[in-house]
Design a protein around this motif. Structure first.
Motif, PDB file in Angstrom:
ATOM      1  N   GLY A   1       8.752   0.683  19.862  1.00 29.98           N
ATOM      2  CA  GLY A   1       8.224  -0.484  18.878  1.00 29.98           C
ATOM      3  C   GLY A   1       8.833   0.736  17.148  1.00 29.98           C
ATOM      4  N   PHE A   2       9.240  -0.104  16.429  1.00 30.23           N
ATOM      5  CA  PHE A   2       9.677   0.402  15.102  1.00 30.23           C
ATOM      6  C   PHE A   2       8.661   1.264  14.411  1.00 30.23           C
ATOM      7  CE2 PHE A   2      10.292   0.759  10.160  1.00 30.23           C
ATOM      8  CZ  PHE A   2      11.245   1.116  10.314  1.00 30.23           C
ATOM      9  N   GLU A   3       7.311   0.957  14.286  1.00 34.00           N
ATOM     10  CA  GLU A   3       7.070   1.769  13.294  1.00 34.00           C
ATOM     11  C   GLU A   3       6.679   3.106  15.053  1.00 34.00           C
ATOM     12  OE1 GLU A   3       5.099  -0.206  10.059  1.00 34.00           O
ATOM     13  OE2 GLU A   3       3.166  -0.051  11.548  1.00 34.00           O
ATOM     14  N   SER A   4       5.845   2.715  15.570  1.00 37.92           N
ATOM     15  CA  SER A   4       5.646   3.474  16.495  1.00 37.92           C
ATOM     16  C   SER A   4       6.867   5.437  16.998  1.00 37.92           C
ATOM     17  CB  SER A   4       5.220   3.387  18.324  1.00 37.92           C
ATOM     18  OG  SER A   4       6.023   4.810  18.762  1.00 37.92           O
ATOM     19  N   ALA A   5       7.880   4.462  16.838  1.00 35.65           N
ATOM     20  CA  ALA A   5       8.585   5.071  16.457  1.00 35.65           C
ATOM     21  C   ALA A   5       9.249   5.705  15.351  1.00 35.65           C
ATOM     22  CB  ALA A   5      10.808   4.715  16.977  1.00 35.65           C
ATOM     23  N   VAL A   6       8.999   5.565  14.548  1.00 36.13           N
ATOM     24  CA  VAL A   6       9.154   6.021  13.209  1.00 36.13           C
ATOM     25  C   VAL A   6       8.239   7.280  13.024  1.00 36.13           C
ATOM     26  CG1 VAL A   6       8.785   5.464  10.637  1.00 36.13           C
ATOM     27  CG2 VAL A   6      10.482   4.259  11.491  1.00 36.13           C
ATOM     28  N   ALA A   7       7.242   7.031  13.512  1.00 34.85           N
ATOM     29  CA  ALA A   7       6.105   8.030  13.425  1.00 34.85           C
ATOM     30  C   ALA A   7       6.432   9.236  13.938  1.00 34.85           C
ATOM     31  CB  ALA A   7       4.769   7.741  14.285  1.00 34.85           C
ATOM     32  N   TYR A   8       6.808   9.460  15.597  1.00 33.06           N
ATOM     33  CA  TYR A   8       7.172  10.139  16.124  1.00 33.06           C
ATOM     34  C   TYR A   8       8.745  11.355  15.425  1.00 33.06           C
ATOM     35  CZ  TYR A   8       3.804   9.483  20.261  1.00 33.06           C
ATOM     36  OH  TYR A   8       2.934   9.429  21.210  1.00 33.06           O
ATOM     37  N   ALA A   9       9.586  10.166  14.990  1.00 31.13           N
ATOM     38  CA  ALA A   9      10.521  10.645  14.190  1.00 31.13           C
ATOM     39  C   ALA A   9      10.220  11.143  13.165  1.00 31.13           C
ATOM     40  CB  ALA A   9      11.445   9.506  13.777  1.00 31.13           C
ATOM     41  N   VAL A  10       9.404  11.259  12.654  1.00 30.79           N
ATOM     42  CA  VAL A  10       8.276  11.998  11.506  1.00 30.79           C
ATOM     43  C   VAL A  10       7.627  13.049  11.572  1.00 30.79           C
ATOM     44  CG1 VAL A  10       6.305  12.408   9.625  1.00 30.79           C
ATOM     45  CG2 VAL A  10       8.699   9.724   9.814  1.00 30.79           C
ATOM     46  N   ALA A  11       6.859  13.425  13.160  1.00 29.47           N
ATOM     47  CA  ALA A  11       7.036  14.226  13.458  1.00 29.47           C
ATOM     48  C   ALA A  11       7.232  15.523  14.199  1.00 29.47           C
ATOM     49  CB  ALA A  11       5.679  13.834  14.541  1.00 29.47           C
ATOM     50  N   LYS A  12       8.695  14.549  14.784  1.00 31.37           N
ATOM     51  CA  LYS A  12       9.717  15.254  14.837  1.00 31.37           C
ATOM     52  C   LYS A  12      10.044  16.481  14.379  1.00 31.37           C
ATOM     53  CE  LYS A  12      14.002  15.751  17.933  1.00 31.37           C
ATOM     54  NZ  LYS A  12      14.451  14.863  18.955  1.00 31.37           N
ATOM     55  N   GLN A  13      10.313  15.842  12.689  1.00 31.11           N
ATOM     56  CA  GLN A  13      11.434  16.274  11.855  1.00 31.11           C
ATOM     57  C   GLN A  13      10.270  17.148  11.053  1.00 31.11           C
ATOM     58  OE1 GLN A  13      14.298  15.063  10.427  1.00 31.11           O
ATOM     59  NE2 GLN A  13      14.032  16.588   9.442  1.00 31.11           N
TER      60      GLN A  13
ATOM     61  N   TYR B   1      -6.737   1.395   3.600  1.00 32.95           N
ATOM     62  CA  TYR B   1      -6.713   1.218   2.323  1.00 32.95           C
ATOM     63  C   TYR B   1      -8.523   1.350   1.651  1.00 32.95           C
ATOM     64  CZ  TYR B   1      -6.154  -4.024   2.822  1.00 32.95           C
ATOM     65  OH  TYR B   1      -6.478  -4.878   2.866  1.00 32.95           O
ATOM     66  N   ALA B   2      -9.171   1.620   2.224  1.00 37.40           N
ATOM     67  CA  ALA B   2     -10.537   1.349   1.645  1.00 37.40           C
ATOM     68  C   ALA B   2     -11.112   2.733   0.742  1.00 37.40           C
ATOM     69  CB  ALA B   2     -11.838   0.830   2.397  1.00 37.40           C
ATOM     70  N   PRO B   3     -11.773   3.065  -0.084  1.00 35.43           N
ATOM     71  CA  PRO B   3     -11.840   3.880  -0.632  1.00 35.43           C
ATOM     72  C   PRO B   3     -13.032   5.499   0.158  1.00 35.43           C
ATOM     73  CG  PRO B   3     -13.506   3.091  -1.945  1.00 35.43           C
ATOM     74  CD  PRO B   3     -12.386   2.407  -0.893  1.00 35.43           C
ATOM     75  N   GLY B   4     -12.225   6.318   0.871  1.00 36.33           N
ATOM     76  CA  GLY B   4     -13.254   7.265   1.347  1.00 36.33           C
ATOM     77  C   GLY B   4     -12.574   8.120   2.354  1.00 36.33           C
ATOM     78  N   ASP B   5     -13.272   9.087   3.516  1.00 41.01           N
ATOM     79  CA  ASP B   5     -13.085   9.875   4.055  1.00 41.01           C
ATOM     80  C   ASP B   5     -11.859   8.914   5.294  1.00 41.01           C
ATOM     81  OD1 ASP B   5     -13.581  12.136   3.017  1.00 41.01           O
ATOM     82  OD2 ASP B   5     -15.131  11.984   3.987  1.00 41.01           O
ATOM     83  N   LYS B   6     -11.181  10.015   5.754  1.00 35.94           N
ATOM     84  CA  LYS B   6     -10.543   8.774   7.153  1.00 35.94           C
ATOM     85  C   LYS B   6      -9.928  10.471   8.194  1.00 35.94           C
ATOM     86  CE  LYS B   6      -9.078   5.941   3.941  1.00 35.94           C
ATOM     87  NZ  LYS B   6      -9.572   5.052   4.434  1.00 35.94           N
ATOM     88  N   ASP B   7     -10.352   9.325   9.338  1.00 39.36           N
ATOM     89  CA  ASP B   7     -10.397  10.082  10.737  1.00 39.36           C
ATOM     90  C   ASP B   7      -9.080  10.514  11.303  1.00 39.36           C
ATOM     91  OD1 ASP B   7     -12.609  10.168  10.779  1.00 39.36           O
ATOM     92  OD2 ASP B   7     -13.095   8.222  11.826  1.00 39.36           O
ATOM     93  N   PHE B   8      -7.801  10.561  10.727  1.00 38.76           N
ATOM     94  CA  PHE B   8      -6.570  10.678  11.309  1.00 38.76           C
ATOM     95  C   PHE B   8      -5.573  11.954   9.811  1.00 38.76           C
ATOM     96  CE2 PHE B   8      -6.925   5.954   9.074  1.00 38.76           C
ATOM     97  CZ  PHE B   8      -6.488   6.688   7.740  1.00 38.76           C
ATOM     98  N   ASP B   9      -4.630  11.472  10.050  1.00 39.81           N
ATOM     99  CA  ASP B   9      -3.696  12.574   9.097  1.00 39.81           C
ATOM    100  C   ASP B   9      -2.621  11.466   8.281  1.00 39.81           C
ATOM    101  OD1 ASP B   9      -4.841  15.301   9.984  1.00 39.81           O
ATOM    102  OD2 ASP B   9      -3.289  14.829  11.622  1.00 39.81           O
ATOM    103  N   PHE B  10      -1.991  10.698   9.635  1.00 42.11           N
ATOM    104  CA  PHE B  10      -1.919   9.717   8.438  1.00 42.11           C
ATOM    105  C   PHE B  10      -1.833   7.997   9.380  1.00 42.11           C
ATOM    106  CE2 PHE B  10       2.151  10.800   9.915  1.00 42.11           C
ATOM    107  CZ  PHE B  10       2.594  10.103  10.822  1.00 42.11           C
ATOM    108  N   ASP B  11      -1.709   7.078   8.473  1.00 41.36           N
ATOM    109  CA  ASP B  11      -1.952   5.333   8.919  1.00 41.36           C
ATOM    110  C   ASP B  11      -0.367   4.654   9.365  1.00 41.36           C
ATOM    111  OD1 ASP B  11      -2.365   3.373   9.987  1.00 41.36           O
ATOM    112  OD2 ASP B  11      -4.611   3.278   9.109  1.00 41.36           O
ATOM    113  N   ILE B  12      -0.269   4.754  10.062  1.00 42.46           N
ATOM    114  CA  ILE B  12       1.197   3.729  10.112  1.00 42.46           C
ATOM    115  C   ILE B  12       0.634   2.264  10.759  1.00 42.46           C
ATOM    116  CG2 ILE B  12       2.006   4.921  12.231  1.00 42.46           C
ATOM    117  CD1 ILE B  12       5.122   4.518  10.775  1.00 42.46           C
ATOM    118  N   ASN B  13       1.319   1.266   9.706  1.00 43.40           N
ATOM    119  CA  ASN B  13       0.715   0.117  10.571  1.00 43.40           C
ATOM    120  C   ASN B  13       1.393  -1.276   9.209  1.00 43.40           C
ATOM    121  OD1 ASN B  13      -1.005  -2.557  11.236  1.00 43.40           O
ATOM    122  ND2 ASN B  13      -2.364  -2.183  10.618  1.00 43.40           N
TER     123      ASN B  13
END
Length: 300
Positions: free
Chosen positions: A93-105, A124-136
């Motif tokens: 899938g496009f976004e799964s593949a993009v996430a891994y491409a960014v990680a590899k880079q 996109y609500a304010p506050g602390d996040k449990d992730f480094d980045f979100d792709i969705n």
């Protein structure tokens, strides 16, 4: 009259640059230094070897939720063509593949990527996040950017209108949709686009609910990201058609990776995205996972 249009992709400018660190001068420099350069310092703890400046984008220097691991979020369910099989860890899938491409880079192996669930509207609500980045499929908007940070865009997106062929809708312009009952997902730019057409808009928790309403005849059309609409047409709802797409603005809507507000990690992710634009990786992933949209008429 409708006209065919192909999306134009625009590589975003490189935002981050590597920091330069100047070594301290030795206490006594040689009198004869014809080159004019300062001697390098030495680190006694390393046996006198020349010390090097730490790379702020090296994995061990990054601001990560878990040291050595890139934690990536997306929704559950995660829909095709963005994620295939509701399993982002498979790289399909496009976004799964993009996430891994960014990680590899950035220097991460696939085993160093961890996926977590984050509902779309919560991301996109304010506050602390449990992730480094979100792709969705999160569009970069000024309103959202008040509460979170975004990377440079990794994909230019437009909105599409999906209807059943049996509906008899004759769509040549946005004006033809003014009396239609339209469905869209809550909290999305698709909903914003639909509400700009008329006030007969039905709001759904996710695209699955909107698709069911379309099949049941409760609504006449769905507004969704164009590639989502094309996937529904080609794979999920037999007898459906994408009757048009919204005109693309001079500054196109873009999907971006989403970060907690103030996270310096974005400064190391942006160069990775720029590299994937420049070396053609994002184009290749788009060709592999997303449908051709050049033949979809533009509604104005």
């Amino acid at each position: 009259m409708p006209r065919a249009s192909r999306r134009l992709r625009r590589s975003p400018a490189l935002v981050a640059s590597a920091a330069l660190v100047v070594a301290a001068l030795a206490a006594c420099a040689p009198e004869d230094n014809s080159s004019g350069s300062a001697p390098a310092t030495t680190d006694a703890s390393s046996g006198g070897e020349t010390s090097a400046a730490a790379d702020p984008c090296a994995i061990d220097q990054l601001n990560l939720k878990t040291p050595g691991t890139l934690t990536v979020a997306t929704d559950n369910p995660a829909f095709p063509p963005w994620v295939i099989g509701n399993d982002p860890s498979n790289g399909k899938g496009f976004e799964s593949a993009v996430a891994y491409a960014v990680a590899k880079q950035m220097g991460f192996s696939k085993d160093q990527v961890k996926w977590v669930v984050e509902p779309f509207n919560k991301s996109y609500a304010p506050g602390d996040k449990d992730f480094d980045f979100d792709i969705n499929q999160i569009s970069i908007t000024p309103q959202r950017a008040k509460a979170v940070d975004f990377s440079d865009g990794y994909y230019d997106v437009s909105q599409g209108v999906l209807a059943l062929k049996s509906s008899g809708l004759k769509i040549g312009s946005l004006a033809d949709l003014r009396d239609a009952n339209i469905g869209a997902q809550v909290g999305t730019t698709s909903l914003t686009a639909a509400q700009a057409i008329n006030d007969h808009v039905f709001v759904y928790d996710d695209t699955s609910a909107a698709k069911q309403a379309l099949n049941n005849g409760q609504i006449d059309a769905i507004v969704a990201d164009l590639d989502t609409a094309l996937y529904i047409r080609d794979v999920e709802i037999s007898g459906s058609e994408v009757v048009g797409q919204f005109a693309t603005a001079s500054d196109p809507e873009q999907f971006g990776l989403l970060f907690q507000k103030g996270n310096p990690l974005v400064e190391c992710v942006n160069p990775a995205i720029q590299a994937l634009h420049s070396n053609g990786t994002l184009d290749r992933l788009e060709t592999k996972w997303l449908s051709e949209s050049a033949d979809i008429p533009v509604l104005e």
